[in-house]
Design an enzyme around this catalytic site. Structure first.
Site, PDB file in Angstrom:
ATOM      1  N   GLY A  53       0.656  -1.085  -0.078  1.00  0.00           N
ATOM      2  CA  GLY A  53      -0.095  -0.158  -0.146  1.00  0.00           C
ATOM      3  C   GLY A  53       0.838   1.236  -0.021  1.00  0.00           C
ATOM      4  O   GLY A  53       2.034   1.268   0.331  1.00  0.00           O
ATOM      5  N   CYS A  80       5.414  -5.730   1.838  1.00  0.00           N
ATOM      6  CA  CYS A  80       5.779  -4.490   1.834  1.00  0.00           C
ATOM      7  C   CYS A  80       4.765  -3.809   2.994  1.00  0.00           C
ATOM      8  O   CYS A  80       5.022  -3.958   4.172  1.00  0.00           O
ATOM      9  CB  CYS A  80       5.328  -3.898   0.560  1.00  0.00           C
ATOM     10  SG  CYS A  80       5.999  -2.284   0.098  1.00  0.00           S
ATOM     11  N   TYR A  81       3.756  -3.109   2.743  1.00  0.00           N
ATOM     12  CA  TYR A  81       3.200  -2.286   3.663  1.00  0.00           C
ATOM     13  C   TYR A  81       2.379  -3.311   4.494  1.00  0.00           C
ATOM     14  O   TYR A  81       2.463  -3.058   5.796  1.00  0.00           O
ATOM     15  CB  TYR A  81       2.021  -1.532   3.176  1.00  0.00           C
ATOM     16  CG  TYR A  81       0.956  -0.787   3.914  1.00  0.00           C
ATOM     17  CD1 TYR A  81       1.292   0.594   4.646  1.00  0.00           C
ATOM     18  CD2 TYR A  81      -0.089  -1.512   4.571  1.00  0.00           C
ATOM     19  CE1 TYR A  81       0.424   1.012   5.640  1.00  0.00           C
ATOM     20  CE2 TYR A  81      -0.912  -0.872   5.445  1.00  0.00           C
ATOM     21  CZ  TYR A  81      -0.580   0.481   5.673  1.00  0.00           C
ATOM     22  OH  TYR A  81      -1.403   1.256   6.681  1.00  0.00           O
ATOM     23  N   HIS A 166       8.548  -7.487  -2.855  1.00  0.00           N
ATOM     24  CA  HIS A 166       7.452  -7.998  -3.339  1.00  0.00           C
ATOM     25  C   HIS A 166       7.803  -9.213  -4.196  1.00  0.00           C
ATOM     26  O   HIS A 166       8.408  -9.407  -5.252  1.00  0.00           O
ATOM     27  CB  HIS A 166       6.840  -6.911  -4.434  1.00  0.00           C
ATOM     28  CG  HIS A 166       6.484  -5.728  -4.114  1.00  0.00           C
ATOM     29  ND1 HIS A 166       5.122  -5.761  -3.564  1.00  0.00           N
ATOM     30  CD2 HIS A 166       7.221  -4.417  -3.397  1.00  0.00           C
ATOM     31  CE1 HIS A 166       4.916  -4.590  -3.116  1.00  0.00           C
ATOM     32  NE2 HIS A 166       5.959  -3.905  -2.973  1.00  0.00           N
ATOM     33  N   GLU A 168       5.543 -11.373  -5.476  1.00  0.00           N
ATOM     34  CA  GLU A 168       4.712 -11.511  -6.495  1.00  0.00           C
ATOM     35  C   GLU A 168       5.165 -10.874  -7.942  1.00  0.00           C
ATOM     36  O   GLU A 168       4.601 -11.407  -9.023  1.00  0.00           O
ATOM     37  CB  GLU A 168       3.445 -10.632  -6.200  1.00  0.00           C
ATOM     38  CG  GLU A 168       3.358  -9.303  -6.303  1.00  0.00           C
ATOM     39  CD  GLU A 168       3.759  -8.570  -4.910  1.00  0.00           C
ATOM     40  OE1 GLU A 168       3.452  -7.702  -4.736  1.00  0.00           O
ATOM     41  OE2 GLU A 168       4.417  -9.546  -4.245  1.00  0.00           O
ATOM     42  N   SER A 220     -19.302  -9.955 -27.884  1.00  0.00           N
ATOM     43  CA  SER A 220     -18.739  -8.665 -28.578  1.00  0.00           C
ATOM     44  C   SER A 220     -17.583  -9.623 -29.462  1.00  0.00           C
ATOM     45  O   SER A 220     -17.066  -8.760 -30.323  1.00  0.00           O
ATOM     46  CB  SER A 220     -17.907  -8.119 -27.347  1.00  0.00           C
ATOM     47  OG  SER A 220     -16.731  -8.811 -26.792  1.00  0.00           O
ATOM     48  N   GLY A 221     -17.377 -10.841 -29.520  1.00  0.00           N
ATOM     49  CA  GLY A 221     -16.115 -11.437 -30.044  1.00  0.00           C
ATOM     50  C   GLY A 221     -14.709 -11.405 -29.163  1.00  0.00           C
ATOM     51  O   GLY A 221     -13.841 -12.019 -29.688  1.00  0.00           O
ATOM     52  N   GLY A 222     -14.957 -10.610 -27.835  1.00  0.00           N
ATOM     53  CA  GLY A 222     -13.760 -10.724 -27.315  1.00  0.00           C
ATOM     54  C   GLY A 222     -13.493 -11.951 -26.430  1.00  0.00           C
ATOM     55  O   GLY A 222     -14.460 -12.825 -26.518  1.00  0.00           O
ATOM     56  N   VAL A 223     -12.487 -12.129 -25.766  1.00  0.00           N
ATOM     57  CA  VAL A 223     -12.013 -13.152 -25.129  1.00  0.00           C
ATOM     58  C   VAL A 223     -13.263 -13.737 -24.081  1.00  0.00           C
ATOM     59  O   VAL A 223     -13.775 -14.819 -24.045  1.00  0.00           O
ATOM     60  CB  VAL A 223     -10.769 -13.315 -24.423  1.00  0.00           C
ATOM     61  CG1 VAL A 223     -10.541 -14.436 -23.681  1.00  0.00           C
ATOM     62  CG2 VAL A 223      -9.524 -12.890 -25.346  1.00  0.00           C
ATOM     63  N   ASP A 224     -13.534 -12.901 -23.261  1.00  0.00           N
ATOM     64  CA  ASP A 224     -14.551 -13.027 -21.927  1.00  0.00           C
ATOM     65  C   ASP A 224     -15.726 -13.587 -22.452  1.00  0.00           C
ATOM     66  O   ASP A 224     -16.326 -14.409 -22.276  1.00  0.00           O
ATOM     67  CB  ASP A 224     -14.778 -11.811 -21.177  1.00  0.00           C
ATOM     68  CG  ASP A 224     -13.160 -11.288 -20.667  1.00  0.00           C
ATOM     69  OD1 ASP A 224     -12.160 -12.096 -20.632  1.00  0.00           O
ATOM     70  OD2 ASP A 224     -13.102 -10.132 -20.549  1.00  0.00           O
ATOM     71  N   SER A 225     -16.527 -12.870 -23.423  1.00  0.00           N
ATOM     72  CA  SER A 225     -17.857 -13.200 -23.858  1.00  0.00           C
ATOM     73  C   SER A 225     -17.704 -14.482 -24.487  1.00  0.00           C
ATOM     74  O   SER A 225     -18.949 -14.917 -24.433  1.00  0.00           O
ATOM     75  CB  SER A 225     -18.494 -11.894 -24.574  1.00  0.00           C
ATOM     76  OG  SER A 225     -17.663 -11.661 -25.801  1.00  0.00           O
ATOM     77  N   SER A 226     -16.879 -14.476 -25.471  1.00  0.00           N
ATOM     78  CA  SER A 226     -16.754 -15.862 -26.150  1.00  0.00           C
ATOM     79  C   SER A 226     -16.611 -17.067 -25.291  1.00  0.00           C
ATOM     80  O   SER A 226     -17.168 -18.346 -25.327  1.00  0.00           O
ATOM     81  CB  SER A 226     -15.528 -15.711 -27.165  1.00  0.00           C
ATOM     82  OG  SER A 226     -15.380 -14.520 -27.974  1.00  0.00           O
ATOM     83  N   LYS A 364      -8.165 -13.008 -16.355  1.00  0.00           N
ATOM     84  CA  LYS A 364      -8.138 -13.092 -17.761  1.00  0.00           C
ATOM     85  C   LYS A 364      -7.133 -14.362 -18.247  1.00  0.00           C
ATOM     86  O   LYS A 364      -7.597 -15.059 -19.141  1.00  0.00           O
ATOM     87  CB  LYS A 364      -7.398 -11.995 -18.275  1.00  0.00           C
ATOM     88  CG  LYS A 364      -7.231 -11.972 -20.027  1.00  0.00           C
ATOM     89  CD  LYS A 364      -8.658 -11.660 -20.605  1.00  0.00           C
ATOM     90  CE  LYS A 364      -9.135 -10.312 -20.669  1.00  0.00           C
ATOM     91  NZ  LYS A 364     -10.212  -9.929 -21.317  1.00  0.00           N
TER      92      LYS A 364
END
Length: 508
Positions: A53, A80-81, A166, A168, A220-226, A364
């Protein structure tokens, strides 16, 4: 299913931490620091990770948490924080550091369950101005740097660990091993977060939830909706209707590709609405970027819902919402949920049985893995991020049919060449831009005065920052030669070498 809690104190890497945990086949979810401790107790997490943070723990206006969380008997890892907060809650002393640490720093680590298979000396990524001046009673310092006397600490008896660096980020050489050790050595996770299990379980849940009702999905043809469409198709078949609005601002032949994919490979009803002329008319004479975005968004909403109103039995409404769209902010305003185009507001006059979001638990990269297992073509599953307004934000100035065609042709050449040489795998995003500039050129014995095209390509892990891609000159030369030879009305190609910041990835 085992769960790890990522408790967010406003760190920029909160989602990255959760993704790294999931990379180890352990499910992680993010909650803001305002989450009541009773909620955390009831969820029975295998472990808790405090994020970084931007604040100082000794500033009482900064995000804090109840000290009782350290006595729940659940392993904790502070980052970290989160490391400083752990020390502060346990009675240690945190001060402004005499020397701040930023970037790659050499860590000296002692033997610890957290540092198993981590060498004594390794490089870690630091980003802090405060430090732990005195570790709490009962805590052992297990890591130091030249300027940080407590770069890591542990209380083995309580299962509490903290690192100032960090783990990650990829810049920390053994960061992945540190997180693995926390999950498996300390939290005793089994690793049951597997994509095949997700598909099987989600399909079963969808069948139970939907029953014999219909489902409408905006595709939409995007990854998520497909991927959402493919999951729903597997679950309920032709009870699913996908509405695909082609506003004429997609990449070359993309609308045809989407239609062919979903009508030939999946069992569903597919409706394509071709409305390019309508959008061009609405955008005529408009040059302001925000006004173009507003018009495209408004008209898309209107066209989509007009088509939905034609459906007599609407049933459920499905969306391609993914996990980052749902995460509450940990920056001190927990009532605000990040908005995203994947979450659609339904009109008041359209009623559904309910909302279905089959991907709401996934990041994603996990969505892409599900898409591969569902048999969606690789070129769709791995398509790069594409802005909601489409090519409308890659054409500077007024949008016309001629400009769309010019940009589509140039972009198609770029994509074809990068696919052929395989360099696309090295890039997070690449595309062409039409900046609305004409330049003098010569072709044969004739003077030309035609369009300049910009190539934009970046590398990044998270799109919060991005570096311009060092594409080899011979590849750029081939692309430039092909564009100027194969694409009418273009006589010059330039390459954008600006990182983010100060620029953004997109142009508008």
């Amino acid at each position: 299913m085992e769960k790890i809690l990522v408790l967010d104190f406003g760190g920029q890497y909160n989602q990255l931490i959760a993704r790294r945990v999931r990379d180890n086949r352990v499910y992680a979810e993010i909650l803001p620091y305002t989450t009541p401790i009773e909620v955390i107790r009831n969820n029975k997490y295998k472990g808790i990770i405090f994020t970084g943070g931007p604040n100082s723990v000794f500033d009482m206006s900064s995000p804090h948490y109840s000290k009782d969380i350290l006595d729940m008997g659940v392993p904790v890892l502070g980052i970290c924080y989160g490391c400083q907060l752990t020390a502060w809650m346990a009675g240690g002393e945190v001060k402004t550091a005499p020397v701040s640490e930023y970037g790659k720093i050499e860590l000296t680590a002692k033997k610890s369950p957290l540092f198993e298979n981590v060498p004594e000396k390794s490089v870690v990524w630091m980003s802090h101005t405060d430090y732990i001046a005195k570790a709490p009673e009962g805590y052992e310092v297990i890591g130091t740097t030249p300027d940080c006397p407590c770069a890591a600490m542990q209380n083995v008896k309580k299962g509490i660990y903290a690192v100032q660096f960090h783990p990650e980020v990829t810049h920390s050489e053994y960061g992945h091993q540190v997180l693995y050790n926390f999950l498996y050595n300390i939290c005793c996770c089994k690793g049951d977060w597997i994509m095949d299990n997700f598909i099987e379980n989600t399909v079963a849940k969808l069948r139970e939830q939907i029953g014999n009702k219909n489902v409408i999905l905006g595709l939409s043809g995007g990854v998520d909706s497909s991927v959402a469409a493919a999951l729903l198709s597997r679950a309920v078949g032709r009870q699913l209707t996908c509405v695909f609005v082609d506003q004429g601002l997609m990449r070359k032949d993309e609308g045809d590709f989407v239609e062919k994919t979903f009508t030939s490979m999946f069992d569903m009803n597919f409706i394509r609405v071709n409305c390019g002329e309508h959008f061009l008319s609405a955008l005529k004479g408009v040059t302001d970027p925000e006004e173009k975005r507003r018009i495209i968004g408004t008209e898309f909403f209107n066209v989509f819902w007009d088509e939905i109103r034609k459906q007599s039995d609407k049933g459920f409404f499905a969306q391609g919402t993914i996990y980052p769209d749902c995460i509450e902010s940990g920056k001190g305003d927990a009532d605000v949920i990040k908005t995203h185009h994947n979450r659609v507001k339904t009109p008041d006059d359209v009623e559904f049985e309910g909302i279905i979001e089959p991907l709401a638990d996934l990041f994603k990269d996990e969505v892409r893995r599900v898409g591969e297992r569902l048999g969606i073509p690789r070129e769709l599953v791995w398509r790069q991020p594409f802005p909601g307004p489409g090519l409308g934000v890659r054409i500077i100035g007024e949008i016309t049919a001629e400009k769309i065609e010019i940009l589509q042709n140039a972009d198609a050449v770029l994509r074809d060449e990068m696919s052929k040489n395989g360099y696309e795998r090295n890039l997070a995003q690449f595309f062409c831009v039409l900046p609305g500039v004409k330049t003098v050129g010569v072709m044969g014995d004739h003077r030309t005065y035609e369009n300049l095209v910009v190539i934009r390509a970046v590398t990044t892990d998270d799109f919060m920052t991005a570096d311009w891609a060092r594409i080899p000159y011979d590849i750029l030369a081939k692309v430039s030669n092909r564009i100027t030879n194969e694409c009418p009305m273009i006589n010059r190609v330039v390459y954008d070498i600006t990182s983010k910041p100060p620029a953004t990835v997109e142009y508008e």
